[in-house]
Design a protein around this motif. Structure first.
Motif, mmCIF file in Angstrom:
data_model
loop_
_atom_site.group_PDB
_atom_site.id
_atom_site.type_symbol
_atom_site.label_atom_id
_atom_site.label_comp_id
_atom_site.label_asym_id
_atom_site.label_seq_id
_atom_site.Cartn_x
_atom_site.Cartn_y
_atom_site.Cartn_z
ATOM 1 N N PRO A 124 0.857 -1.192 0.000
ATOM 2 C CA PRO A 124 0.000 0.000 0.000
ATOM 3 C C PRO A 124 0.896 1.246 0.000
ATOM 4 O O PRO A 124 2.049 1.179 0.423
ATOM 5 C CB PRO A 124 -0.734 -0.111 1.335
ATOM 6 N N GLN A 125 0.370 2.361 -0.476
ATOM 7 C CA GLN A 125 1.160 3.591 -0.461
ATOM 8 C C GLN A 125 0.415 4.698 0.262
ATOM 9 O O GLN A 125 -0.809 4.686 0.327
ATOM 10 C CB GLN A 125 1.465 4.033 -1.901
ATOM 11 N N THR A 126 1.173 5.652 0.763
ATOM 12 C CA THR A 126 0.556 6.764 1.490
ATOM 13 C C THR A 126 -0.314 7.595 0.551
ATOM 14 O O THR A 126 -1.183 8.317 0.986
ATOM 15 C CB THR A 126 1.626 7.689 2.089
ATOM 16 N N THR A 127 -0.056 7.474 -0.741
ATOM 17 C CA THR A 127 -0.836 8.223 -1.723
ATOM 18 C C THR A 127 -2.059 7.426 -2.174
ATOM 19 O O THR A 127 -2.688 7.765 -3.159
ATOM 20 C CB THR A 127 0.033 8.504 -2.950
ATOM 21 N N SER A 128 -2.336 6.338 -1.477
ATOM 22 C CA SER A 128 -3.456 5.435 -1.715
ATOM 23 C C SER A 128 -3.327 4.614 -2.997
ATOM 24 O O SER A 128 -4.237 3.894 -3.375
ATOM 25 C CB SER A 128 -4.811 6.153 -1.633
ATOM 26 N N GLY A 129 -2.190 4.703 -3.654
ATOM 27 C CA GLY A 129 -1.895 3.801 -4.766
ATOM 28 C C GLY A 129 -1.270 2.516 -4.251
ATOM 29 O O GLY A 129 -1.313 2.222 -3.049
ATOM 30 N N LEU A 209 6.555 2.639 0.064
ATOM 31 C CA LEU A 209 5.299 3.138 0.637
ATOM 32 C C LEU A 209 5.009 4.591 0.292
ATOM 33 O O LEU A 209 3.889 5.053 0.443
ATOM 34 C CB LEU A 209 5.335 3.009 2.166
ATOM 35 N N SER A 210 6.032 5.314 -0.163
ATOM 36 C CA SER A 210 5.892 6.770 -0.265
ATOM 37 C C SER A 210 5.095 7.251 -1.458
ATOM 38 O O SER A 210 4.679 8.407 -1.496
ATOM 39 C CB SER A 210 7.277 7.413 -0.299
ATOM 40 N N GLY A 211 4.899 6.378 -2.442
ATOM 41 C CA GLY A 211 4.146 6.814 -3.619
ATOM 42 C C GLY A 211 5.021 7.370 -4.722
ATOM 43 O O GLY A 211 4.534 7.861 -5.729
ATOM 44 N N ASN A 212 6.343 7.282 -4.558
ATOM 45 C CA ASN A 212 7.262 7.809 -5.573
ATOM 46 C C ASN A 212 7.378 6.935 -6.813
ATOM 47 O O ASN A 212 7.861 7.378 -7.838
ATOM 48 C CB ASN A 212 8.670 7.982 -4.987
ATOM 49 N N CYS A 213 7.045 5.644 -6.668
ATOM 50 C CA CYS A 213 7.161 4.781 -7.849
ATOM 51 C C CYS A 213 6.143 3.652 -7.789
ATOM 52 O O CYS A 213 5.517 3.409 -6.756
ATOM 53 C CB CYS A 213 8.577 4.247 -7.985
ATOM 54 N N ASP A 214 5.977 2.975 -8.916
ATOM 55 C CA ASP A 214 4.933 1.953 -9.023
ATOM 56 C C ASP A 214 5.493 0.534 -8.985
ATOM 57 O O ASP A 214 4.800 -0.400 -8.589
ATOM 58 C CB ASP A 214 4.163 2.147 -10.341
#
Lengths: 321, 321
Positions: A124-129, A209-214
């Protein structure tokens, strides 16, 4: 809307596995429950969406992975994977990871051109992605070619299952600069820079987790350490929070805000419940050994979505392309 | 009760570094603050426990580690380490880690017999103890001999600084069983089993916090991934909790219980503020680049304790004995 589920795999098998199967069946999914029938029949009772398939043997957590191919051909894992292949539906197990991999590799076979199928874990990511990390344990010693294939497989997954057009790929390293890394990642960084992938460079542990990459690429040893560290800390902080705060003594507004903030780490989101083995000619989803019923439910849902996606064709096209 | 502190190192240098120095000096510590004097004098004012040592140059975060030995011999890191050697006190810096290591290795020198000095990070544990993880970044490609020395150095640290008699040593791997691991750790597991250390076997990522062992051994690549993952998640959950719960709306009993539960992860506990480079003939403590004043204060306190311990003699005796 069907999966084959190993009823005998996991620390809490068969009862919590069967409980998860019933929850999935209640939602309308068709579950083929594989295991020692006299143990699972009393638990599953007769549910119209559950069919029980007898398998006389069980692979233990300490059995060697190859046992499933030699001594334990009638185990729930071996029988289950064969059934999944026959029915062309996903196989789900919280049992011995090595044995699941061995059975899946042997029975489904690798997609032509794939050297070492990795296990992908969806964070999961903090950006909800979500972020796909691979490999998280299938291949502990890797070369540059393996890492490049993991990147390709991760991108195929992100495109077909998560619906991302141009997934950002990061290489897990000990610093963001290109010159940071060990022998393997320094070379892999260069190879990824030269590839046609949307490579954003090196990333660090927390970027998962930070949402910087997929898609985050790493060897299975490092990926496994990362996975278990992250899982452990998230579990611990959740329990600390739960322990020290009792819902009723909290103003309801605060509590619901808190739950919402923490919900990005909901371990029961289906996509986080099972880790697919990528690069094989079929679908095998590996679930945490400590899985409870809700996790099994989530794993069945995500495996089914995975099974209905166009990922196999996409991988074939990409690798052979 | 004295340390040399690099005033120019860190994202928030020099102002937050000087602020930390003042806090330490207020507690009675003697701080030798090294850096561009016209920049730090106005910040430090004239504190009786702070002496300012001018260094005309600064090593940037992107400079190569070797720059400190060639082009930047008058940088705060180079001057600071030379001063620390002369005064026989610890050196503390939140600056370029590679440059600190290079300067410390060159100026202090390695303890005879030590091949590759590792950076040790001290993790908090749920059991309120501490766990030493090494290497967390100094040596990204290691062999079995390196890992064995890291184990010995970690044990020396645990005995002399943490006061543990027979520290439990774990080898970071992708599973607890002896047969789990990559080529390096499978071999290291065997070597550690044959050693006289209190080796408890393989451990997993989360064991660093769980209290199961006192010293965790790994190569600097894996250790760095583990460190950054753990740091990132702990920081994130703390901020989520803070964001969603406002102290005043919480019944005070609940809030203080919560704070107490979370305090095991207090990043300002001195021992967690600095990571010593072990195996050199001196004391060099490396602090996170994002350090604030409170972290600098903690790092000065722990470096000073480290400097007053008998660790150097213990390492010499262990390695040469």
């Amino acid at each position: 809307m069907a999966v084959v589920l190993d009823a005998m795999g996991g620390d809490k098998a068969p009862h919590l596995i069967v409980e998860g199967a019933i929850q999935a069946a209640d939602l309308g999914m068709k579950i083929h429950l594989v295991g020692i029938s006299e143990k699972i029949e009393p638990l599953a009772k007769s549910h119209k969406n559950i069919s029980i398939v007898h398998a006389s043997d069980v692979v233990g957590m300490c059995d060697s992975p190859s046992s499933v191919l030699r001594k334990k051909k009638e185990s729930s894992i071996a029988v289950g994977v064969r059934l999944a292949k026959e029915l062309k539906i996903p196989f789900v197990s919280a049992g011995n990871t090595g044995a699941c991999m061995a059975a899946a590799l042997f029975t489904f076979g690798r997609i032509s051109g794939i050297k070492r199928p990795p296990i992908a874990s969806i964070f999961p990511q903090t950006t909800s992605g979500s972020c796909i990390v691979l490999d998280v344990g299938a291949n502990v010693d890797c070369d540059v070619e393996n890492l490049l294939q993991f990147a390709l497989l991760g991108v195929c997954y992100a495109q077909t299952v998560l619906g991302l057009e141009s997934p950002r790929v990061g290489l897990l390293s000990n610093g963001q600069e290109d010159k940071k890394g060990n022998i393997l990642t320094l070379e892999a960084n260069q190879a990824l820079r030269e590839s046609s992938l949307n490579f954003i460079g090196n990333v660090e542990g927390f970027d998962v987790l930070s949402g910087n990459c997929d898609v985050v690429v790493c060897d299975g040893f490092v990926g496994n350490v990362l996975l278990k560290t992250a899982e452990g800390i998230l579990k611990l902080t959740r329990s600390l929070v739960k322990k020290s705060l009792s819902a009723k003594s909290l103003p309801s507004e605060d509590f619901s805000r808190f739950i919402q903030e923490m919900s990005i780490f909901d371990p029961y989101k289906p996509i986080h419940c099972g880790a697919p083995l990528l690069g094989i000619k079929g679908h095998c989803s590996i679930v945490h050994g400590g899985a409870d019923a809700k996790t099994i439910l989530g794993a069945c849902i995500s495996a089914e979505q995975f099974g209905q996606s166009k990922i196999l064709a996409k991988i074939q096209e990409t690798i052979q392309g």
